[in-house]
Design a protein around this motif. Structure first.
Motif, PDB file in Angstrom:
ATOM      1  N   THR A 341       0.847  -1.187   0.000  1.00  0.00           N
ATOM      2  CA  THR A 341       0.000   0.000   0.000  1.00  0.00           C
ATOM      3  C   THR A 341       0.885   1.241   0.000  1.00  0.00           C
ATOM      4  N   SER A 342       0.247   2.394  -0.016  1.00  0.00           N
ATOM      5  CA  SER A 342       0.979   3.664  -0.009  1.00  0.00           C
ATOM      6  C   SER A 342       0.294   4.644   0.936  1.00  0.00           C
ATOM      7  N   ALA A 343       1.051   5.670   1.333  1.00  0.00           N
ATOM      8  CA  ALA A 343       0.512   6.713   2.216  1.00  0.00           C
ATOM      9  C   ALA A 343       1.327   7.979   2.026  1.00  0.00           C
ATOM     10  N   SER A 344       0.728   9.134   2.374  1.00  0.00           N
ATOM     11  CA  SER A 344       1.404  10.420   2.254  1.00  0.00           C
ATOM     12  C   SER A 344       1.944  10.862   3.611  1.00  0.00           C
ATOM     13  N   PHE A 345       3.145  11.445   3.588  1.00  0.00           N
ATOM     14  CA  PHE A 345       3.803  11.875   4.819  1.00  0.00           C
ATOM     15  C   PHE A 345       4.380  13.273   4.599  1.00  0.00           C
ATOM     16  N   THR A 346       4.808  13.863   5.745  1.00  0.00           N
ATOM     17  CA  THR A 346       5.472  15.161   5.695  1.00  0.00           C
ATOM     18  C   THR A 346       6.931  14.980   6.079  1.00  0.00           C
ATOM     19  N   LEU A 347       7.801  15.547   5.268  1.00  0.00           N
ATOM     20  CA  LEU A 347       9.243  15.486   5.531  1.00  0.00           C
ATOM     21  C   LEU A 347       9.668  16.846   6.093  1.00  0.00           C
ATOM     22  N   TYR A 348      10.200  16.844   7.314  1.00  0.00           N
ATOM     23  CA  TYR A 348      10.634  18.075   7.944  1.00  0.00           C
ATOM     24  C   TYR A 348      12.085  18.369   7.575  1.00  0.00           C
ATOM     25  N   ALA A 349      12.382  19.662   7.556  1.00  0.00           N
ATOM     26  CA  ALA A 349      13.723  20.097   7.153  1.00  0.00           C
ATOM     27  C   ALA A 349      14.801  19.533   8.066  1.00  0.00           C
ATOM     28  N   ASP A 350      14.462  19.359   9.354  1.00  0.00           N
ATOM     29  CA  ASP A 350      15.469  18.827  10.288  1.00  0.00           C
ATOM     30  C   ASP A 350      15.901  17.404   9.912  1.00  0.00           C
ATOM     31  N   ASN A 351      15.042  16.711   9.121  1.00  0.00           N
ATOM     32  CA  ASN A 351      15.380  15.314   8.747  1.00  0.00           C
ATOM     33  C   ASN A 351      16.041  15.218   7.358  1.00  0.00           C
ATOM     34  N   SER A 363      25.865  25.897   3.331  1.00  0.00           N
ATOM     35  CA  SER A 363      24.584  25.588   2.710  1.00  0.00           C
ATOM     36  C   SER A 363      23.488  25.623   3.755  1.00  0.00           C
ATOM     37  N   GLU A 364      22.276  26.010   3.273  1.00  0.00           N
ATOM     38  CA  GLU A 364      21.150  26.129   4.184  1.00  0.00           C
ATOM     39  C   GLU A 364      19.875  25.746   3.442  1.00  0.00           C
ATOM     40  N   ILE A 365      18.984  24.970   4.112  1.00  0.00           N
ATOM     41  CA  ILE A 365      17.721  24.557   3.523  1.00  0.00           C
ATOM     42  C   ILE A 365      16.709  25.670   3.704  1.00  0.00           C
ATOM     43  N   ASP A 366      16.079  26.061   2.597  1.00  0.00           N
ATOM     44  CA  ASP A 366      15.101  27.147   2.656  1.00  0.00           C
ATOM     45  C   ASP A 366      13.724  26.662   3.078  1.00  0.00           C
ATOM     46  N   ASN A 367      13.386  25.402   2.739  1.00  0.00           N
ATOM     47  CA  ASN A 367      12.057  24.874   3.078  1.00  0.00           C
ATOM     48  C   ASN A 367      12.003  24.466   4.550  1.00  0.00           C
ATOM     49  N   GLU A 368      10.852  24.689   5.168  1.00  0.00           N
ATOM     50  CA  GLU A 368      10.661  24.204   6.530  1.00  0.00           C
ATOM     51  C   GLU A 368      10.263  22.730   6.531  1.00  0.00           C
ATOM     52  N   LYS A 369       9.495  22.368   5.495  1.00  0.00           N
ATOM     53  CA  LYS A 369       9.050  20.974   5.389  1.00  0.00           C
ATOM     54  C   LYS A 369       8.650  20.693   3.930  1.00  0.00           C
ATOM     55  N   GLU A 401      29.540  27.397  -7.297  1.00  0.00           N
ATOM     56  CA  GLU A 401      29.345  28.813  -7.001  1.00  0.00           C
ATOM     57  C   GLU A 401      28.263  28.972  -5.934  1.00  0.00           C
ATOM     58  N   SER A 402      28.289  30.091  -5.260  1.00  0.00           N
ATOM     59  CA  SER A 402      27.242  30.382  -4.300  1.00  0.00           C
ATOM     60  C   SER A 402      25.963  30.757  -5.044  1.00  0.00           C
ATOM     61  N   GLY A 403      24.830  30.543  -4.390  1.00  0.00           N
ATOM     62  CA  GLY A 403      23.565  30.838  -5.031  1.00  0.00           C
ATOM     63  C   GLY A 403      22.461  29.957  -4.489  1.00  0.00           C
ATOM     64  N   SER A 404      21.305  30.040  -5.151  1.00  0.00           N
ATOM     65  CA  SER A 404      20.142  29.270  -4.732  1.00  0.00           C
ATOM     66  C   SER A 404      19.963  28.099  -5.699  1.00  0.00           C
ATOM     67  N   TYR A 405      19.758  26.908  -5.157  1.00  0.00           N
ATOM     68  CA  TYR A 405      19.682  25.697  -5.971  1.00  0.00           C
ATOM     69  C   TYR A 405      18.446  24.898  -5.605  1.00  0.00           C
ATOM     70  N   THR A 406      17.842  24.280  -6.633  1.00  0.00           N
ATOM     71  CA  THR A 406      16.760  23.330  -6.409  1.00  0.00           C
ATOM     72  C   THR A 406      17.329  21.932  -6.575  1.00  0.00           C
ATOM     73  N   VAL A 427      13.860  20.222  -3.002  1.00  0.00           N
ATOM     74  CA  VAL A 427      14.075  21.128  -1.887  1.00  0.00           C
ATOM     75  C   VAL A 427      14.895  22.320  -2.396  1.00  0.00           C
ATOM     76  N   GLN A 428      14.651  23.519  -1.798  1.00  0.00           N
ATOM     77  CA  GLN A 428      15.374  24.727  -2.180  1.00  0.00           C
ATOM     78  C   GLN A 428      16.525  24.919  -1.199  1.00  0.00           C
ATOM     79  N   ILE A 429      17.735  25.107  -1.723  1.00  0.00           N
ATOM     80  CA  ILE A 429      18.930  25.226  -0.885  1.00  0.00           C
ATOM     81  C   ILE A 429      19.698  26.481  -1.302  1.00  0.00           C
ATOM     82  N   THR A 430      20.169  27.203  -0.301  1.00  0.00           N
ATOM     83  CA  THR A 430      20.995  28.382  -0.552  1.00  0.00           C
ATOM     84  C   THR A 430      22.429  28.058  -0.183  1.00  0.00           C
ATOM     85  N   VAL A 431      23.320  28.328  -1.112  1.00  0.00           N
ATOM     86  CA  VAL A 431      24.751  28.075  -0.913  1.00  0.00           C
ATOM     87  C   VAL A 431      25.461  29.428  -0.920  1.00  0.00           C
ATOM     88  N   SER A 432      26.312  29.661   0.110  1.00  0.00           N
ATOM     89  CA  SER A 432      27.004  30.953   0.212  1.00  0.00           C
ATOM     90  C   SER A 432      28.401  30.775   0.764  1.00  0.00           C
TER      91      SER A 432
END
Length: 445
Positions: A341-351, A363-369, A401-406, A427-432
């Motif tokens: 079977t299948s199910a939908s879940f939420t992935l948190y940025a901390d994970n 690098s830093e994750i821009d999304n919270e979840k 290079e530094s910048g914003s990456y998907t 996920v959206q990631i900022t690299v600086s």
């Protein structure tokens, strides 16, 4: 006394002379008697038996097309065979009385032969002595039936015919051919038109395990209905000039499988309930030293594309020269959904784990979840799974290079080797560059 001897001598000489005279008279009489007999026979032939009938047997019939219309039109006699006739003649006894078969000339009259067909031809007979008064009373047989046709050429492919030649166990007779592949046949046009197929035949029995040429034993001619034709009507090459070539292939089994790609570390690929429309097929190969079986991968299915509903089709890969004997050139790959079977879940940025960030970057994750993450797995596992157990990793090793990456996430359930994520999640990631504070700057100064 002397007078007596002389008389005796004279008497002997006289006797010899008389004997010679008597012999000469006898020879003359014999010659005269013979002449008188011939004259008497001649007179009797003329007066008593002036004409006679006589039958002469075994007169050879001469068949010649020289100078005829048939020759000019390129016709040939197909079924004529030499023959003799019995001839009854009539004439003066003194002229034909001594005739034999050598005194008569018999020929076949070809005046009416102008085109192809079967003709009933008269047999003409005459005396070979032009001055003799010889009448032909009858000829037996008086005619002969002869078929005429044009002699032409026809070229046709030669096919192999070897019903008792086969391959040994584990091999197969892939193909049979004849060389040279064509034959030129000469003969009557009407007969040539009947030829639909010519076969180079081998009648012996043999099992083969390698390519083998064999000399043809016979050439067989067939019409459109498969009936054999009389080859004596044709002119053609000897059967020994043709070779029948047998090409042997080896039988082989391909064990088929598919690979699962882009899996998280530790994932159990065997947990995917894969079904193949065929997991093995039979092929034949010209490489006779290859193994009887071989494991073949059809291709790779990305793990994230498996939702247990989609069917994947793969073309069966074959080595050079191999022939697929299954009748299918592709394999359908599906999945057994029973127990899954299948199910939908939420992935948190901390994970989410960022892997491979270059040392001179931050690098830093821009999304919270990341919401609506769909996971598939066994029913008993999915039913107990929570959001906190959903993890992901992202590779940043390609950052320059530094910048914003998907970036695409590799999502998995922690400590679960049989659960996978379906679909693409990003996920959206900022690299600086790292920041340098004031105290650090004074220290550097």
């Amino acid at each position: 006394m002397e007078e007596v001897k002389e008389n005796v001598r004279n008497t002997g000489i006289s006797k010899k002379i008389r004997n010679i005279k008597n012999k000469g008279t006898d020879l003359s009489l014999r010659i005269l008697a013979f002449i008188i007999a011939v004259i008497a026979w001649f007179i009797m032939s003329i007066t008593q038996f002036p004409t006679i009938n006589k039958t002469i047997t075994g007169v050879h019939v001469d068949f010649s097309m020289n100078g005829t219309i048939a020759e000019d039109k390129g016709l040939a006699a197909l079924n004529y065979k030499d023959l003799t006739v019995d001839v009854e003649i009539k004439g003066m006894n003194y002229e034909i009385g001594t005739y034999t078969e050598n005194d008569l000339i018999a020929t076949v009259n070809l005046d009416n032969v102008t085109k192809e067909g079967t003709y009933k031809l008269d047999i003409d007979v005459k005396s070979s002595h032009t001055t003799d008064r010889c009448t032909i009373v009858s000829v037996l047989p008086e005619s002969i039936e002869v078929e005429f046709d044009r002699i032409t050429q026809k070229t046709i492919d030669v096919t192999p015919e070897a019903p008792l030649i086969s391959a040994e166990e584990g091999y197969t007779l892939k193909e049979t051919s004849v060389s040279p592949k064509e034959i030129s046949i000469g003969g009557p046009k009407n007969e040539l038109d009947k030829i639909e197929k010519v076969s180079a035949r081998i009648s012996k029995s043999k099992k083969l395990s390698e390519d083998t040429p064999m000399q043809a034993e016979d050439l067989i001619f067939y019409d459109a209905d498969g009936n054999k034709l009389d080859s004596s009507k044709f002119t053609f090459s000897k059967a020994s000039e043709f070779n029948v070539n047998f090409v042997i292939y080896k039988k082989k089994v391909l064990n088929l499988s598919v690979d699962i790609g882009s899996t998280p570390d530790g994932f159990d690929k065997s947990s995917i309930p894969i079904k193949l429309s065929q997991d093995k097929i039979s092929v034949i190969t010209p490489h006779l030293d290859e193994p009887d079986e071989e494991d073949i991968s059809l291709g790779t299915i990305p793990l994230s594309s498996i939702d247990l509903k989609r069917v994947f089709n793969f073309k069966i890969p074959l080595n050079t020269g191999e022939v697929n004997m299954s009748g299918n050139d592709s394999i359908a790959v599906s999945f057994d959904k029973k127990g899954y079977t299948s199910a939908s879940f939420t992935l948190y940025a901390d994970n989410i784990e960022l892997i491979g960030t270059p040392s001179d970057f931050e690098s830093e994750i821009d999304n919270e979840k990341i919401p609506n993450v769909v996971l598939y797995g066994p029913e008993d596992v999915i039913s107990t799974l929570t959001d906190e157990e959903i993890y992901a990793s992202v590779s940043l090793s390609d950052i320059k290079e530094s910048g914003s990456y998907t970036k695409e996430l590799m999502i998995y359930a922690k400590d679960r080797k049989n659960v996978w994520c379906f679909g693409s999640n990003e996920v959206q990631i900022t690299v600086s560059k790292p920041r340098i504070n004031e105290s650090s700057e004074s220290d550097i100064s």
